[in-house]
Write a protein that holds these residues in place. Structure first.
Motif: not given
Length: 315
Positions: A250-254, A275, A246-248, A301
């Protein structure tokens, strides 16, 4: 009436109760004799082995020839597409091929690795044990493209129950890390870095808990990165792994889940993530010094499908 007389001292003695054996939980922990933890940069080592195998697309052939016990040469041929950066959502690939020549020197206290490719790139790695506790590591990559060459120098000190590392790199890059065993199964550490060329700095913390059957790790950094991983060892041949990234900023979650299955003649690893990407990697041992490799990655995707096969000859 003699039958009603109280028992004598000799007959009244009862057997002593059995003293229960000490369990592992009851044993006291010797905090002055804790094990040395793994390096800070390798705290996710077990999870990466299952979740991030060396996937590739196309055809690969690797040949390694040992000249003596310490020196060997390697030859690698790769043919496959290369992704080109594009502003569109569709992935653009162009066919490429290259040959790589390598030389390896392996000694108990000194290891040297060199690789040169037909496109002009040169890679070199050095690992030298200066003392029993101090290790020097260096790696460099030289290219024909301007501002793309880089180098890194690491000093790794191994204590009885801690490890510390200091890094120097081009572009005024400085870094340091420290990890300490708190209990026989739990360790904590932190890192700092400064990139002078980009005027950026950061700090991070990590924790790791491991037993004979599982490994759990957590890492957080001021760059916005939060990483969690867990590995469960089902048996000697099967293990399951999962991670959460999680990158708080860029809000990217994997999130991903993977497996590692070791059979008598092959090893199978695979994963699936949030993804929609599914991957598998198979290493089959055909004979002594001869391995067959299959790689597959399906990104539903992006509609990007990658398949590869290879052959490895030599130890």
């Amino acid at each position: 009436m003699a039958a009603l007389a109280p028992p004598t001292t000799a007959t009244a003695i009862l057997p002593e109760p059995a003293i229960p054996e000490k369990t592992k939980a009851d044993e006291k922990v010797d905090y002055f004799n804790l094990p040395c933890p793994i390096p800070y940069e390798e705290i996710h080592r077990e999870a990466l082995m299952s979740l991030k195998p060396e996937l590739f697309e196309g055809m690969r052939f690797d040949f390694t020839k040992g000249l003596n016990q310490k020196f060997s040469l390697s030859h690698s041929v790769f043919m496959g597409p290369t992704e080109v950066p594009s502003q569109s959502a569709e992935t653009i690939k162009i066919p490429t091929a290259h040959y790589e020549f390598g030389a390896n020197f392996i000694d108990p206290k000194l290891m040297l690795f060199g690789r040169i490719l037909t496109d002009g790139r040169l890679n070199a790695r050095v690992k030298c044990d200066l003392t029993d506790n101090l290790i020097l590591k260096a790696n460099a990559q030289l290219t024909n493209e301007p501002h793309m060459s880089h180098g890194m120098l690491n000093f790794d000190y191994k204590g009885s129950d801690f490890r510390t590392q200091f890094q120097l790199g081009n572009g005024a890059l400085f870094g340091a890390s420290y990890i300490q065993s708190v209990t026989p199964h739990f360790s904590m550490g932190g890192e700092v870095f400064w990139a002078g060329q980009h005027r950026k700095s950061g700090i991070g913390y990590a924790a790791r808990f491991n037993t004979d059957k599982m490994v759990a790790t957590g890492q957080v950094a001021s760059t916005g990165m939060v990483a969690l991983s867990y590995v469960q060892k089902i048996s000697e041949k099967v293990s399951l792994a999962s991670d959460f990234m999680y990158n708080y900023m860029s809000r990217d979650v994997t999130a991903s889940f993977g497996y590692d299955y070791i059979l008598r003649q092959c090893r199978l690893r695979g994963k699936i993530d949030s993804n929609g990407c599914v991957a598998a990697f198979l290493e089959e041992r055909l004979n002594m010094g001869l391995n067959f490799i299959l790689s597959a990655e399906l990104d539903h995707r992006k509609k990007d499908y990658k398949f590869g096969f290879g052959l490895t000859v030599g130890e």
